[in-house]
Design an enzyme around this catalytic site. Structure first.
Site, PDB file in Angstrom:
ATOM      1  N   HIS A   1      32.690  34.357  21.030  1.00 59.44           N
ATOM      2  CA  HIS A   1      33.690  34.026  22.053  1.00 59.44           C
ATOM      3  C   HIS A   1      35.072  34.300  21.495  1.00 59.44           C
ATOM      4  CE1 HIS A   1      35.055  30.948  25.364  1.00 59.44           C
ATOM      5  NE2 HIS A   1      35.947  31.922  25.197  1.00 59.44           N
TER       6      HIS A   1
ATOM      7  N   HIS B   1      38.514  36.828  22.765  1.00 61.46           N
ATOM      8  CA  HIS B   1      39.104  37.822  23.680  1.00 61.46           C
ATOM      9  C   HIS B   1      39.973  38.733  22.829  1.00 61.46           C
ATOM     10  CE1 HIS B   1      38.084  35.326  27.252  1.00 61.46           C
ATOM     11  NE2 HIS B   1      38.120  34.362  26.343  1.00 61.46           N
TER      12      HIS B   1
ATOM     13  N   HIS C   1      32.325  32.325  31.364  1.00 67.98           N
ATOM     14  CA  HIS C   1      33.139  31.143  31.099  1.00 67.98           C
ATOM     15  C   HIS C   1      32.814  30.127  32.197  1.00 67.98           C
ATOM     16  CE1 HIS C   1      35.472  33.608  28.384  1.00 67.98           C
ATOM     17  NE2 HIS C   1      36.341  32.655  28.146  1.00 67.98           N
TER      18      HIS C   1
ATOM     19  N   GLU D   1      35.120  24.876  31.381  1.00 66.07           N
ATOM     20  CA  GLU D   1      36.285  24.689  30.505  1.00 66.07           C
ATOM     21  C   GLU D   1      37.237  23.752  31.257  1.00 66.07           C
ATOM     22  OE1 GLU D   1      38.714  28.220  29.943  1.00 66.07           O
ATOM     23  OE2 GLU D   1      39.680  27.401  28.153  1.00 66.07           O
TER      24      GLU D   1
ATOM     25  N   ASP E   1      38.129  32.039  20.509  1.00 69.40           N
ATOM     26  CA  ASP E   1      38.729  32.271  21.831  1.00 69.40           C
ATOM     27  C   ASP E   1      39.929  33.220  21.778  1.00 69.40           C
ATOM     28  OD1 ASP E   1      38.637  32.032  24.554  1.00 69.40           O
ATOM     29  OD2 ASP E   1      39.400  29.982  24.658  1.00 69.40           O
ATOM     30  N   ASP E   2      41.133  32.692  21.527  1.00 68.98           N
ATOM     31  CA  ASP E   2      42.353  33.514  21.469  1.00 68.98           C
ATOM     32  C   ASP E   2      43.123  33.137  20.210  1.00 68.98           C
ATOM     33  OD1 ASP E   2      42.308  34.778  24.319  1.00 68.98           O
ATOM     34  OD2 ASP E   2      41.951  32.637  24.636  1.00 68.98           O
TER      35      ASP E   2
HETATM   36  N1  HPA Z   1      39.555  30.762  29.413  1.00 67.22           N
HETATM   37  C1  HPA Z   1      39.589  31.579  30.466  1.00 67.22           C
HETATM   38  N2  HPA Z   1      40.088  32.803  30.404  1.00 67.22           N
HETATM   39  C2  HPA Z   1      40.554  33.241  29.247  1.00 67.22           C
HETATM   40  C3  HPA Z   1      40.554  32.447  28.129  1.00 67.22           C
HETATM   41  C4  HPA Z   1      40.019  31.141  28.218  1.00 67.22           C
HETATM   42  O1  HPA Z   1      39.979  30.336  27.266  1.00 67.22           O
HETATM   43  N3  HPA Z   1      41.109  33.198  27.140  1.00 67.22           N
HETATM   44  C5  HPA Z   1      41.402  34.405  27.646  1.00 67.22           C
HETATM   45  N4  HPA Z   1      41.084  34.440  28.935  1.00 67.22           N
HETATM   46 ZN    ZN Z   2      37.551  32.403  26.413  1.00 67.61          ZN
END
Ligand code: HPA
Ligand code: ZN
Length: 339
Positions: A17, A19, A197, A200, A278-279
Site C-alpha cells: 500500500h 501511492h 481502499h 479508511e 501509503d504516502d
Molecule cells: N486514501 C485515499 N486515497 C488516497 C490515499 C489515501 O490514503 N493516498 C493517496 N490517495
Molecule cells: Zn492509500
C-alpha cells in the site's frame, strides 16, 4: 545482538500500500519545478513541509494532486519510482505492489505512454541493481465517475505490461464501491487482480461492498471494519488481507493518536494485517518508520514484528514459490537475530 528496531528495518517484507505520487519528496518537487519551468508557491522545503498539516483525507488530497501535477516527462516518473524503490530496498522491502493514479496525469494531457515508460524503466533498473521487484496497481479516482473509470481501463489496455491489478483511491465519503462495479468487471476480463481502499473514512459497509461488488481480494486500510463485528468475523474467516498504514491514519486524523490506533486490536481479532506507508513523503515516514512507530506505540515484541512481515508476504500477489522463498528468507534473518 541487533536491536529490535533494527530487525523491523532488516526483515524481508513486501509493501502493498504505497501511492507512487505520494512518494514525491519536497526536494524532488523543487527539482521537477526547475526542470519543467514551473513556479512553486513555496520558497523552500521547510515551507512545503509546513503546508502538510492535514485535518482529514480531503485536505491531504488537495495538496497531493498539486504535487502530482509537477510530473510531466518519462524522466520525472522514472526519478520518482527510482527514488522510492531505493528507499524501500533500504527498508528490507523485497517486493512492492505500487499504486498509481493515471487519471491525475491523463487529465493534464500526460498519456499512459509517458508515465508507464518511466515507471517500467525504473522498475527494471531497480530489479537489476537492488534485487527488489515491483508490480503496478492502477487506481481509479473515486471522486470521478464510474464511466470515467471504465474509459480509463479501456485506455490502459495497451499498457498493462507490469500492471498486476486495479484499485480505487481518493475521496471515500459518499462514494460507495458499487459505483465502480463495471470498471472492475472489465479489469477482471483483462486478467487483473482487484484491491480497494475501503473503511479508511468510509463506513464498514464500504468494505463489504468492495468485497461483494468489486471482488476485492485485499482491502486497503479497512481500519473502520472493527465497528462491525460480523464484518470482522468474515474478514478473519476468509483471511482477507488488510493493508494498514499507521502514520497515514494519524496524519489524516482517522485516529487521533498512534496510541489509539487499532492495529493491535486487528491482530488480536485474527485479521491478516500488514504494515505499509501509503504516502510516505507526506505522512512522516517510509515503511520502516511505520514498523518502528507501531512497535514503539504498542510495545510489539519481536514475534509480532516477524508475524507482520510474514503477513505482508502472504498478502501479496506473488506466486507460491516466490512467497515460500521469501518466508524462508524471513525465517533465516529472524533466526540469525536470536543467535
Ligand atoms: N486514501 C485515499 N486515497 C488516497 C490515499 C489515501 O490514503 N493516498 C493517496 N490517495
Ligand atoms: Zn492509500
Amino acid at each position: 545482538m541487533a536491536g529490535l528496531s533494527d530487525l523491523a528495518g532488516r526483515l524481508p517484507k513486501t509493501e502493498l500500500h504505497v501511492h507512487i505520487e505520494g512518494t514525491l519528496e519536497p526536494q524532488m518537487m523543487f527539482a521537477l519545478a526547475a526542470r519543467n519551468g514551473v513556479d512553486l508557491p513555496y520558497a523552500d522545503v521547510e515551507e512545503v513541509r509546513a503546508a502538510y498539516r492535514f485535518t482529514n483525507l480531503q485536505s491531504f488530497l488537495d495538496i497531493y494532486y498539486q504535487g502530482a501535477a509537477l510530473l510531466r516527462t518519462p524522466d520525472d516518473f522514472y526519478d520518482l519510482m527510482a527514488a522510492y524503490l531505493e528507499k524501500a530496498a533500504g527498508d528490507g522491502v523485497r517486493h512492492a505492489e505500487i499504486f498509481f493514479d493515471p487519471q491525475s496525469h491523463t487529465a493534464r494531457g500526460i498519456g499512459f505512454e509517458i508515465f508507464m515508460r518511466g515507471f517500467r524503466d525504473a522498475i527494471s533498473d531497480a530489479r537489476r541493481r537492488l534485487g527488489i521487484s515491483a508490480d503496478l496497481i492502477l487506481c481509479f479516482l473515486r471522486h470521478l465517475s464510474g464511466e470515467e473509470a471504465v474509459a480509463t481501463i479501456m485506455e490502459a489496455e495497451p499498457f498493462l505490461d507490469g500492471v498486476i491489478g486495479v484499485g480505487i483511491d481518493s475521496s471515500e465519503r459518499g462514494r460507495p464501491p458499487e459505483l465502480f462495479e463495471e470498471a472492475y468487471a472489465r479489469a477482471r476480463e483483462l486478467g487483473l487482480r482487484a484491491v480497494a481502499h475501503a473503511g479508511e473514512e468510509g463506513p464498514p459497509e464500504y468494505v463489504s461492498g468492495a468485497l461483494d461488488a468489486l471482488g476485492a481480494e485485499r482491502i486497503d486500510h479497512g481500519v473502520r471494519s472493527l465497528e462491525d463485528a460480523d464484518l470482522v468475523d468474515r474478514l478473519r474467516r476468509e483471511q482477507i488481507p488488510l493493508t494498514v498504514c499507521p502514520l497515514s491514519n494519524v496524519a489524516l486524523h482517522v485516529v487521533e493518536d498512534m496510541s489509539l490506533h487499532p492495529l493491535s486490536a486487528m491482530m488480536d481479532a485474527g485479521l491478516l494485517v500488514s504494515i505499509n506507508s501509503d504516502d510516505p513523503a507526506y505522512f512522516g515516514g517510509y515503511i520502516g518508520d511505520n514498523y518502528r512507530k507501531a512497535q514503539q506505540a504498542f510495545g510489539l515484541g519481536e514475534e509480532t514484528i516477524i508475524a507482520l512481515a510474514r503477513n505482508s508476504i502472504e498478502s501479496s500477489f506473488l506466486d507460491g514459490p516466490r512467497k515460500t522463498a521469501l518466508v524462508e528468507e524471513l525465517e533465516a534473518v529472524s533466526a540469525g537475530d536470536e543467535g
